[in-house]
Design a protein around this motif. Structure first.
Motif, mmCIF file in Angstrom:
data_model
loop_
_atom_site.group_PDB
_atom_site.id
_atom_site.type_symbol
_atom_site.label_atom_id
_atom_site.label_comp_id
_atom_site.label_asym_id
_atom_site.label_seq_id
_atom_site.Cartn_x
_atom_site.Cartn_y
_atom_site.Cartn_z
ATOM 1 N N SER A 80 0.971 -12.064 0.602
ATOM 2 C CA SER A 80 0.063 -11.370 0.357
ATOM 3 C C SER A 80 -0.556 -10.588 1.380
ATOM 4 N N LEU A 81 -0.536 -11.167 2.635
ATOM 5 C CA LEU A 81 -0.777 -10.452 3.823
ATOM 6 C C LEU A 81 0.440 -9.620 4.622
ATOM 7 N N ALA A 82 1.435 -9.633 3.832
ATOM 8 C CA ALA A 82 2.624 -8.908 4.591
ATOM 9 C C ALA A 82 2.303 -7.341 4.213
ATOM 10 N N ALA A 83 2.932 -6.687 4.845
ATOM 11 C CA ALA A 83 2.697 -5.008 4.821
ATOM 12 C C ALA A 83 3.150 -4.705 3.143
ATOM 13 N N PRO A 84 2.466 -3.915 2.498
ATOM 14 C CA PRO A 84 3.060 -3.631 1.099
ATOM 15 C C PRO A 84 4.316 -2.815 1.007
ATOM 16 N N GLY A 85 4.897 -2.206 2.075
ATOM 17 C CA GLY A 85 6.041 -1.496 1.905
ATOM 18 C C GLY A 85 5.967 -0.152 1.378
ATOM 19 N N LEU A 86 4.643 0.267 1.540
ATOM 20 C CA LEU A 86 4.506 1.614 0.982
ATOM 21 C C LEU A 86 4.499 2.738 1.929
ATOM 22 N N ASP A 87 4.698 3.987 1.751
ATOM 23 C CA ASP A 87 4.126 4.965 2.904
ATOM 24 C C ASP A 87 2.843 5.263 3.031
ATOM 25 N N PHE A 88 2.134 5.011 4.264
ATOM 26 C CA PHE A 88 0.954 5.261 4.257
ATOM 27 C C PHE A 88 0.266 6.586 4.059
ATOM 28 N N GLN A 89 1.165 7.634 4.358
ATOM 29 C CA GLN A 89 0.733 8.844 4.227
ATOM 30 C C GLN A 89 0.777 9.312 2.931
ATOM 31 N N GLU A 90 1.709 8.853 1.960
ATOM 32 C CA GLU A 90 1.676 8.992 0.674
ATOM 33 C C GLU A 90 0.781 8.107 -0.327
ATOM 34 N N ASP A 91 0.681 6.999 0.083
ATOM 35 C CA ASP A 91 0.145 5.814 -0.796
ATOM 36 C C ASP A 91 -1.358 5.243 -0.071
ATOM 37 N N SER A 92 -1.862 6.007 0.709
ATOM 38 C CA SER A 92 -3.078 5.758 1.444
ATOM 39 C C SER A 92 -4.140 4.950 0.658
ATOM 40 N N GLU A 93 -4.510 5.655 -0.232
ATOM 41 C CA GLU A 93 -5.656 5.226 -1.300
ATOM 42 C C GLU A 93 -5.265 3.985 -1.856
ATOM 43 N N THR A 94 -3.989 3.930 -2.346
ATOM 44 C CA THR A 94 -3.348 2.504 -2.836
ATOM 45 C C THR A 94 -3.510 1.442 -1.858
ATOM 46 N N ILE A 95 -3.106 1.644 -0.683
ATOM 47 C CA ILE A 95 -3.132 0.619 0.417
ATOM 48 C C ILE A 95 -4.307 0.484 0.864
ATOM 49 N N ARG A 96 -5.403 1.069 0.848
ATOM 50 C CA ARG A 96 -6.719 0.884 1.465
ATOM 51 C C ARG A 96 -7.348 0.281 0.226
ATOM 52 N N ASP A 97 -7.343 0.495 -1.036
ATOM 53 C CA ASP A 97 -7.666 -0.405 -1.894
ATOM 54 C C ASP A 97 -7.178 -1.784 -1.778
ATOM 55 N N ARG A 98 -6.032 -1.990 -1.707
ATOM 56 C CA ARG A 98 -5.452 -3.373 -1.530
ATOM 57 C C ARG A 98 -6.008 -3.811 -0.303
ATOM 58 N N ILE A 99 -6.274 -3.413 0.982
ATOM 59 C CA ILE A 99 -6.746 -3.899 1.970
ATOM 60 C C ILE A 99 -8.300 -4.327 1.763
ATOM 61 N N LEU A 100 -9.119 -3.220 0.996
ATOM 62 C CA LEU A 100 -10.178 -3.909 0.468
ATOM 63 C C LEU A 100 -10.355 -5.161 -0.265
ATOM 64 N N GLY A 101 -9.591 -5.178 -1.243
ATOM 65 C CA GLY A 101 -9.448 -6.299 -2.036
ATOM 66 C C GLY A 101 -9.018 -7.708 -1.328
ATOM 67 N N THR A 102 -8.014 -7.677 -0.439
ATOM 68 C CA THR A 102 -7.455 -8.696 0.292
ATOM 69 C C THR A 102 -8.510 -9.135 1.211
ATOM 70 N N THR A 103 -9.195 -8.301 1.859
ATOM 71 C CA THR A 103 -10.336 -8.776 2.769
ATOM 72 C C THR A 103 -11.501 -9.428 2.328
ATOM 73 N N ALA A 104 -11.889 -9.000 0.851
ATOM 74 C CA ALA A 104 -12.755 -9.408 0.401
ATOM 75 C C ALA A 104 -12.595 -10.832 -0.134
ATOM 76 N N ALA A 105 -11.127 -10.976 -0.718
ATOM 77 C CA ALA A 105 -10.644 -12.298 -1.147
ATOM 78 C C ALA A 105 -10.684 -13.390 -0.011
ATOM 79 N N LEU A 106 -10.243 -13.103 1.218
ATOM 80 C CA LEU A 106 -10.214 -13.733 2.255
ATOM 81 C C LEU A 106 -11.587 -14.238 2.620
ATOM 82 N N LEU A 107 -12.376 -13.241 2.798
ATOM 83 C CA LEU A 107 -13.895 -13.394 3.433
ATOM 84 C C LEU A 107 -14.365 -14.465 2.159
ATOM 85 N N SER A 108 -14.374 -14.391 0.917
ATOM 86 C CA SER A 108 -14.919 -15.059 -0.256
ATOM 87 C C SER A 108 -14.466 -16.435 0.128
ATOM 88 N N LEU A 109 -13.179 -16.792 0.508
ATOM 89 C CA LEU A 109 -12.768 -18.156 0.752
ATOM 90 C C LEU A 109 -13.405 -19.041 2.054
#
Length: 863
Positions: free
Chosen positions: A160-189
């Motif tokens: 889950s910490l691996a790069a999502p394999g999406l193009d940052f230019q085309e899918d920046s919103e999706t990747i940033r949403d995943r970053i927000l979720g992943t960081t929130a999940a890690l910090l909650s731990l």
């Protein structure tokens, strides 16, 4: 009751139910699988039967070979693995609840017999039998994953910490949403409340993730901890990192993650298969899988952590899929309480909202279940197209559900014509109100008997018992998937990770004598003859170990020398182009052929592919101590001039043109071809999706064709029924007139008045009554014939739909292999050169005789 015919795409959930009479109607309820692409909500109190309904839904999805991810916070959905086609008491015995047996005053064996008999009768009552259970078992692969535990199959979160394999230019919103979720999940731990705007911990972690993921570089916990201490970014906003988040405070955050990583209890989070959604939806062979994530044993923060990571991974997987109108996969959440609240914003809420709003286009259906309807964000649930509402006791729960349902109805542009409050109040156990925006009106129905044994929540030891054998098989499959076979022989290092060349000894050393047939200097050739040296990727220590292993005994090494022997290297690019099949791919070929000997030419059939790129080739031999060489073999006359090598280049081009083929799989009926680089598993999964769409389209077309015929018959039926009602009313009127006329005749006779006109009128009334009665009988007969015709037409429709289903199921196996040849102009030889192949010549004494063995020191590609 007789079960409806098996029809893929139609979920048999039970039978319609008459609330007024309190009994089920002998009409099976089939739910269109595609309606789940607009998602579903299941609400009901404890004892309402919602677990049975949801098991029914998932069983039908399995029969339709729709894969599913099942989040199971309580342990109820593990019952899906308790399927016993033979319905024998001994099958139920290990799983019956001892407390239930004790309360009934039975031994475990007696109770198992009673449960087996109850299940047999219950299934028979709904037209189900052992054959359907066997079909269910064979349709999908069931796995129970236990994150944070090895009771079932553990899940590694590192993926889950691996790069999502999406193009940052085309899918920046999706990747940033995943970053927000992943960081929130890690910090909650680690107990940090992660506000994405105000929390400096969340902002730092989000910037770290974005830095690495922009470069498509994977993270793990160790790398994340180091990045927290020494961030890869210098500025956050207008402040430098140390001002925004002082080093001392960053060290405390890093220490919190380090403590987590060092904890023995956390190690099970790092073992097992990675959180790879594709591999959790399908087996290695492409068979659909139902993956149950058992999280009953986790703490509240751990549940939030894992569920958020899972949901974010699902969103990323979804983005990689093509659009479809059929149901591709299911995400089932058995108790969404706390994960989708109306006011708070836990990390799990954002990806759930994304799925509810966008997953329909990708054929991903979401089913959310709860017995706590007060803690749901009903504004977010307006996207849910199907509502299953069971028995509710608390008035506030009813009010909240009705409020949410009305919101969904308004969102769908429909009107309210049902007193939902009265209907919900009348519901009993296993009776549900279904409101489906794809249907004209809501339906009340009684759920069918589940094929899986609804034993209740399983404990961790029971999950361990249930998954013991399956777990070993799955972990073996995982190991086989991850294994990388070493080059043979020997296991040479990659050229990019080769050991650094050793410096030459400072003092003067006497050069060793070259091996027989070798010289200490390369042969003198024309400068125009292209020459390359293959890199040394295996050091002499590895060569000695390999020789000792092959000898099978201790060896006394006398000398190790680096020798170079000539070969012919060919480098080319081959393009395969086929417009009709959508193929346009270029492959690079780097082959090493043995140098020609005597009068023979180069045999490219004997050439070996090299695990190298052109940029890995070297211009000079490797540096080794003088006693190790290097030493060079002579060059054959057939390959020592520029002209001869140009001729070999032409031969190489001809050989590639005649022997290069790109083999792909194809399905002629579907018109689908395997993409270059696409695995057979991925191709078969794509075929299943395409076949399901074609099947659904054909069935829709068929139903539309029959719908018009059935509507015409229905119109005639309504007309005949109106005529029957009119004939019956006229008959009643005629009978009354006949009675009145008869009374008048009798009265006239009694009074002595005899009139032929009166008698004629009475006879006429009698004839008219008889005619009206005959017309009623004829109309009834016509109605019966019309109903029989409609039933036959409906049966004909079902048979035709079944034939379509069978056709597409059979056609899935009709895969052909197609070979694509290159055009002559698409073979481009970039280099044909004399290649110097390095080997370590190990001379040793094995206690019997002195031997010399040459061990290749350059990397060869695996076959």
């Amino acid at each position: 009751m007789q079960a409806p015919p098996e029809r893929l795409g139609a979920f048999y959930l039970g039978a319609e139910y008459d609330l007024e009479r309190g009994e089920r109607v002998p009409a099976p309820l089939n739910y269109d699988a595609r309606d789940l692409t607009t998602h579903a909500v299941v609400v009901g109190m404890t004892g309402s039967g919602k677990t049975g309904l949801c098991v029914d839904l998932l069983e039908e999805a399995a029969l339709d070979q729709v894969p599913a991810l099942i989040i199971d916070p309580k342990g109820d959905m593990t019952n899906l693995l308790l399927q016993f086609p033979e319905l024998r008491p001994e099958d139920f015995l290990p799983w019956v609840n001892p407390d239930d047996a004790r309360r009934k005053g039975m031994t475990l064996e007696e109770y198992a017999r009673s449960v087996a008999e109850m299940w047999r009768k219950g299934l028979a009552d709904w037209g189900e039998g052992p054959e359907r259970i066997r079909m269910l078992q064979e349709s999908v692969d069931y796995v129970i994953y236990t994150p944070g535990s090895d009771a079932g199959v553990p899940v590694s979160i590192l993926g889950s910490l691996a790069a999502p394999g999406l193009d940052f230019q085309e899918d920046s919103e999706t990747i940033r949403d995943r970053i927000l979720g992943t960081t929130a999940a890690l910090l909650s731990l680690v107990g940090v409340d992660a506000d994405p705007v105000r929390s400096r911990e969340a902002i730092l972690l989000a910037n770290i993730f974005e830095h690495f993921w922009r470069r498509n570089e994977d993270l793990d916990l160790a790398k994340l901890i180091m990045a927290i201490q020494t961030p890869p970014v210098r500025q956050l906003g207008v402040f430098d990192v140390d001002t925004f988040f002082p080093q001392k405070d960053r060290f405390e955050l890093a220490m919190a993650f380090n403590n987590l990583m060092a904890s023995p209890a956390f190690q099970s989070w790092l073992s097992g298969p990675p959180l790879d959604i594709d591999r959790m939806l399908f087996t290695q062979e492409g068979k659909p899988r139902h993956s149950i994530f058992y999280i009953a044993h986790l703490s509240e923060s751990e549940r939030m952590f894992f569920v958020t990571l899972l949901l974010e991974a699902v969103v990323t997987w979804m983005r990689r899929q093509t659009g479809t109108t059929s149901l591709r996969a299911l995400l089932y959440f058995d108790e969404v309480f706390g994960f989708f609240p109306p006011v708070r914003e836990p990390p799990s809420k954002r990806p759930l909202l994304t799925l509810l709003k966008q997953a329909r286009a990708y054929g991903l259906g979401t089913i959310l279940v709860t017995q706590n309807p007060e803690d749901l964000d009903y504004k977010g649930l307006t996207n849910a197209g199907t509502w299953f509402i069971g028995k509710l006791q608390a008035e506030r729960d009813k009010d909240r559900v009705i409020q949410g349902l009305k919101g969904a109805i308004a969102e769908a542009g429909q009107s309210e014509e049902v007193d939902y409050d009265a209907v919900i109040n009348a519901l009993s156990s296993r009776v549900f109100l279904m409101h489906n925006v794809h249907e004209d009106e809501p339906v009340v129905f009684h759920t069918r008997w589940a094929m899986s044994y609804l034993r209740g929540p399983l404990t961790r030891p029971q999950v361990q018992q249930l998954m013991a054998l399956r777990k070993r098989e799955l972990l073996r499959e995982e190991a086989a998937h991850e294994a990388v076979s070493p080059a043979s022989p020997p296991p040479a290092q990659s050229p990019r990770t080769a050991a650094p060349a050793r410096e030459e000894a400072a003092g003067p050393e006497e050069a060793a004598a070259p091996p027989p047939g070798f010289s200490p200097t390369p042969p003198a050739l024309d400068p125009n003859v292209p020459q390359v040296y293959l890199p040394v990727t295996l050091d002499e220590r590895e060569a000695i170990r390999w020789v000792a292993k092959e000898a099978g005994r201790e060896i006394d090494v006398k000398s190790v020398q680096l020798i170079y022997e000539p070969g012919i290297l060919g480098a080319a690019k081959v393009r395969f182009f086929d417009r009709r099949r959508g193929v346009d791919v270029q492959e690079e070929r780097l082959l090493l052929a043995p140098a020609p000997q005597g009068l023979t030419d180069v045999d490219w059939e004997e050439a070996q592919p090299l695990a190298l790129d052109l940029r890995d080739l070297e211009r000079r031999p490797a540096k080794v101590p003088p006693e190790e060489g290097p030493f060079f073999a002579p060059v054959p006359e057939q390959a020592n001039t520029e002209r001869e090598l140009k001729g070999l280049a032409r031969d190489f081009a001809d050989w590639l043109y005649y022997n290069s083929r790109l083999t792909i799989q194809a399905h002629p009926e579907l018109g689908i071809f395997q993409k270059p680089g696409e695995s057979e598993r991925a191709f078969r999964i794509r075929l299943q999706d395409a076949a399901r769409q074609r099947r659904d389209a054909e069935v829709d077309k068929l139903r539309e064709k029959y719908r018009k015929r059935l509507e015409r018959l229905q119109d005639r039926l309504r007309r005949y029924e109106r005529e029957l009602a009119e004939d019956e009313a006229e008959y009643e009127a005629r009978k009354q007139q006949e009675v009145i006329s008869l009374g008048e005749t009798v009265l006239n006779l009694f009074l002595g008045r005899r009139s032929s006109r009166v008698l004629s009128t009475a006879a006429s009334k009698r004839r008219m009554s008889s005619k009206a009665k005959l017309e009623i009988q004829q109309t009834k007969q016509e109605i019966e014939e019309l109903k029989e015709e409609m039933a036959e037409l409906q049966e004909e429709l079902e048979e035709a739909a079944q034939e379509i289903t069978r056709k597409w199921a059979d056609l899935l196996d009709e895969i052909q292999e197609v070979e694509i040849k290159p055009r002559r102009a698409d073979v481009d030889v970039e280099l044909a050169a004399l290649a110097w192949m390095p080997s370590w010549l190990v001379t040793y004494d094995d206690g019997i005789v002195t031997r010399s063995v040459a061990v290749a020191a350059y990397p060869v590609a695996e076959a």
